[in-house]
Design an enzyme around this catalytic site. Structure first.
Site, PDB file in Angstrom:
ATOM      1  N   ALA A  22       0.831  -1.197   0.000  1.00  0.00           N
ATOM      2  CA  ALA A  22       0.000   0.000   0.000  1.00  0.00           C
ATOM      3  C   ALA A  22       0.880   1.267   0.000  1.00  0.00           C
ATOM      4  O   ALA A  22       1.178   1.801  -1.068  1.00  0.00           O
ATOM      5  CB  ALA A  22      -0.937  -0.045   1.202  1.00  0.00           C
ATOM      6  N   ARG A  23       1.271   1.727   1.166  1.00  0.00           N
ATOM      7  CA  ARG A  23       2.163   2.869   1.243  1.00  0.00           C
ATOM      8  C   ARG A  23       3.085   2.651   2.448  1.00  0.00           C
ATOM      9  O   ARG A  23       2.638   2.217   3.509  1.00  0.00           O
ATOM     10  CB  ARG A  23       1.385   4.191   1.436  1.00  0.00           C
TER      11      ARG A  23
ATOM     12  N   ASP B   7       6.807  -3.859  -0.969  1.00  0.00           N
ATOM     13  CA  ASP B   7       6.949  -3.231  -2.284  1.00  0.00           C
ATOM     14  C   ASP B   7       6.929  -1.713  -2.121  1.00  0.00           C
ATOM     15  O   ASP B   7       7.136  -0.968  -3.063  1.00  0.00           O
ATOM     16  CB  ASP B   7       5.826  -3.672  -3.229  1.00  0.00           C
TER      17      ASP B   7
ATOM     18  N   GLU C 149      10.674   6.405  -0.178  1.00  0.00           N
ATOM     19  CA  GLU C 149      11.093   5.769  -1.425  1.00  0.00           C
ATOM     20  C   GLU C 149      11.871   6.808  -2.212  1.00  0.00           C
ATOM     21  O   GLU C 149      11.401   7.946  -2.304  1.00  0.00           O
ATOM     22  CB  GLU C 149       9.874   5.323  -2.237  1.00  0.00           C
TER      23      GLU C 149
ATOM     24  N   HIS D  25       8.641  -0.725  -5.529  1.00  0.00           N
ATOM     25  CA  HIS D  25       7.316  -0.214  -5.893  1.00  0.00           C
ATOM     26  C   HIS D  25       6.946  -0.603  -7.321  1.00  0.00           C
ATOM     27  O   HIS D  25       6.524   0.240  -8.117  1.00  0.00           O
ATOM     28  CB  HIS D  25       7.261   1.316  -5.737  1.00  0.00           C
TER      29      HIS D  25
ATOM     30  N   ALA E 222       2.602  -3.231  -9.182  1.00  0.00           N
ATOM     31  CA  ALA E 222       1.505  -2.978 -10.116  1.00  0.00           C
ATOM     32  C   ALA E 222       1.991  -2.608 -11.515  1.00  0.00           C
ATOM     33  O   ALA E 222       1.189  -2.483 -12.433  1.00  0.00           O
ATOM     34  CB  ALA E 222       0.621  -1.847  -9.603  1.00  0.00           C
TER      35      ALA E 222
END
Lengths: 359, 369
Positions: free
Chosen positions: A271-272, A296, A301, A320, A323
């Site tokens: 998610a974050r 991820d 980041e 990240h 997706a």
């Protein structure tokens, strides 16, 4: 003069190559919409005039410099699932412009990443890969080493945030023979509330909300910890990042999850980063409170080179990417098309961001 | 007075420490069966296994009526005159198919087919996703503490998920059914292949042991079914626009080298749609040198092999280093739930035997599995 829907001006601002086929299909389907595409990268230089007529904006992270430049803007469709990137912009803070997200398209690919990293961990894939690189048919040791591999049958998957991504992980988790339990912000205490009314990639998801064997909810710590204590073996974090969910999981939560380190638990975050209190996570991984993690997303980041997370044997870090894929753009546009249709008909749109709750 | 010698004697000769809880469970349930356990040493070498078996005391077989084993059998059937049932801890029975107990007697042989589905299916899904999501590259980046990179070899941003893609299951048995189940949940279309036609609802069912919460008991997952042991039928199946092929047939005379150059070409629509191939059954089902050629000339997109020909895979095999190939040392079915489930099948069969009912997983010698 003619009727039909009002003329709309759609400005599409995306990084990457111009999606020519998608654009021409859109133009064909929506002749009453004037569609302009501009590349958002490297640095978009968008003349003020381009903003003036815009009624619909399709973007990822490029916004008009000021509200006054776009007096006719009524809808902003984001190409992301989250809306954090717009939340300090006047469009969000000082207007009623409808903001919609691309929530619903990410489920399949991100769920695959979740399944993959969970299995890489449980089947000790990294070790197997090392054997392969050494051309080693590590049978004797491997035979005894791998005897303790345990499959997912009968184990419990906890989905913190039973949205479109969580539902797809749940769907596959169930197929693997797992028991799935779900957590949502607000109670889903009727069949209707358990449904997913958003965009669902065909053949995936949990439209009716029938996968979980139990549902939990609440934004307060007590409710959260109650959920976490449900003997979860594998926790997927798939809530949006909001004021309430910042540092949602810290040491107390990790302790609740693993019953003070007595139960091995695997935590995944797609998610974050800031939803997890990262220093606390690192401590929990080091002292065995949490058995392993796959991240991820991190805080910040890029993850700094000297973060301890990189080298921990029981931690997977990916940049990240869960997706990022070839279907993303197509699915985001398909969702956008649904919204354009609905807009034309005066119907409610998919994935409208509710500012009062932050997502 | 009760008792007297037990009517039955179950001997367990297995390559792991005695699972006392499981044995006591059996003892409690079956009062008329005397149960003994002896750990044997596992070896990948058939020669060493024979040696191991020879070292067992001569009289160990005398009153055995039921044998639960992996590869240990009495050298001569006459050594075990009361033997009526052999339960194998493996899904396959190849390791004993040249043994006189198999070739010269009618002793019922059952396998542990059905226990492997969940774990092996996980291995299949894992290795397919590791390839499609470029996990090895991501793992290397992690080791270098690098938050990604862009450039020519940044193909981990161009991942394609499984939605709408087609899984072909060559051998829709218990392992194949579990892979199918998971694939369907991932949004795939699943097509199944069996030896004989499954042209009724009844035939599509799985009558064997199924780990609860898994499998495809009613055969509802596949959208289409194919069958036949001849080459034409096989090629016809392989031409069905399959993106990912799972090889989960038993190894028999008919399935040896089932897949070779012609089959790889058919599978990939002559190289236009290179498929990914997974083998968790037996190495010799695939003509391995031809597999290597097909991987090198890109007829196939990649492979995941938990079984090879031979095993161990020789150190100098090209398979180890080919890009897009994952090789693991026959571990996909090895795990902590295995023993428990294998015992469960034996337990079920002992109950069925007492009731005079048909047993699970009986090997049919005429077909080889």
């Amino acid at each position: 003069m003619g009727g039909g829907p009002a003329k709309e001006h759609l400005l599409i601002l995306l990084p990457g190559a111009e999606p020519k086929e998608i654009l021409s299909a859109l133009r064909k389907r929506f002749p009453h919409i004037e569609i302009t595409y501009l590349s958002a990268s490297p640095s978009p230089s968008i003349p003020d005039k381009a903003w003036n007529d815009v009624t619909i904006l399709y973007t990822l992270f490029t916004f008009p410099p000021s509200l006054s430049l776009c007096p006719h803007l009524r809808v902003v469709q984001l190409a992301s699932a989250g809306s954090n990137q717009i939340q300090s912009h006047p469009i969000y803070t000082s207007s009623d412009i409808i903001i919609t997200t691309a929530s619903g398209i990410h489920g399949p690919q991100i769920a695959e990443w979740c399944i993959m990293t969970a299995l890489v961990q449980s089947h000790e894939y990294n070790k197997l890969h090392d054997f392969q690189k050494e051309h080693r048919w590590g049978k004797k040791e491997a035979g005894s080493d791998f005897m303790h591999v345990r499959d997912m049958v009968g184990r419990r998957l906890g989905v913190l945030g039973y949205g479109s991504i969580g539902r797809q992980v749940g769907r596959v988790g169930k197929a693997l023979g797992m028991d799935v339990i779900a957590y949502t912000a607000t109670p889903k205490d009727s069949a209707e509330k358990k449904k997913d009314q958003g965009f669902i990639v065909p053949g995936t998801g949990d439209a009716e909300g029938v996968v979980p064997s139990a549902w939990y909810s609440g934004l307060d710590k007590a409710s959260l910890r109650h959920f976490l204590k449900q003997e979860i073996d594998w926790l997927v974090v798939s809530v949006p990042l909001t004021k309430e969910t910042r540092h949602f999981l810290s040491m107390d939560e990790f302790k609740a999850l693993s019953q003070d380190g007595t139960r091995p638990v695997f935590v995944q975050n797609i998610a974050r980063g800031p939803i997890l209190d990262q220093p606390a996570l690192i401590r929990a991984l080091k002292d065995g409170t949490v058995a392993g993690a796959a991240l991820d997303v991190t805080d910040p980041e890029p993850l700094p080179e000297d973060s301890e997370l990189w080298d921990m044997e029981n931690v997977i870090v990916t940049p990240h990417v869960s997706a990022a894929g070839v279907a993303y753009e197509e699915r985001a546009f398909r969702l956008f098309e649904v919204n354009l249709e609905r807009l034309g008909k005066g119907e409610g749109l998919l994935n409208v961001v509710r500012r009062e709750r932050g997502y | 007075m009760g008792g007297g010698p037990a009517e039955e004697h179950l001997l367990c000769l297995l390559p792991f420490p005695e699972p006392t809880d499981l044995l006591n469970g059996l003892r409690k349930k079956f009062h008329n069966i005397d149960i003994s356990y002896r750990e044997v040493t596992y070896s990948a070498s058939a020669e060493q296994r024979r040696e191991e078996t020879k070292n067992l005391p001569d009289d160990i077989w005398e009153d055995v009526t039921i044998l639960y084993t992996l590869f240990s059998l009495p050298a001569n059937p006459s050594d075990a005159p009361h033997l009526k049932l052999v339960h194998l801890a493996s899904a396959g029975s190849n390791q004993i198919q040249k043994h006189p107990i198999y070739t010269e007697t009618d002793v019922t042989i059952t396998t542990s087919s059905g226990v492997h589905g969940p774990q092996i299916a996980e291995w299949c899904v894992m290795t397919a996703l590791v390839q499609s999501h470029k996990y090895n590259q991501l793992h290397d980046l992690q080791k270098e503490h690098k938050w990604g990179k862009t450039g020519e070899d940044d193909d981990y941003h161009k991942v394609r998920d499984m939605v709408g893609r087609r899984l072909g299951v060559l051998g829709y048995g218990s392992i194949g059914r579990q892979v199918g189940r998971v694939a369907k949940a991932m949004g795939m279309d699943v097509v199944a292949y069996t030896a004989t036609p499954k042209d009724t609802a009844e035939k599509k069912k799985d009558q064997g042991f199924i780990v609860p919460g898994t499998g495809d008991a009613d055969g509802l997952v596949p959208t289409a079914w194919y069958s036949g042991l001849d080459k034409d039928s096989r090629i016809h199946f392989l031409k069905q626009d399959i993106d990912w092929l799972i090889v989960s047939v038993p190894l028999t005379e008919q399935t040896t080298h089932f897949l070779s150059t012609d089959e790889f070409k058919a599978l990939s629509q002559d190289g236009k749609n290179p498929a990914f191939i997974t083998n968790i059954a037996r190495g010799p089902i695939i003509d391995q040198p031809k597999l290597i050629e097909a991987l090198k000339d890109k007829t196939l997109a990649g492979a995941a092999l938990d079984v090879t020909d031979p095993e161990p895979l020789p150190e100098d095999s090209e398979l180890w280093d080919l890009p897009n190939v994952t090789v693991t040392p026959h571990v996909s079915g090895v795990g902590s739930a295995y023993t428990e489930r294998s015992f469960k099948i034996l337990e079920e069969n002992l109950v069925r035997r007492e009731k005079g009912e048909k047993l699970f997983n009986v090997v049919r010698r005429e077909r080889g599995y």
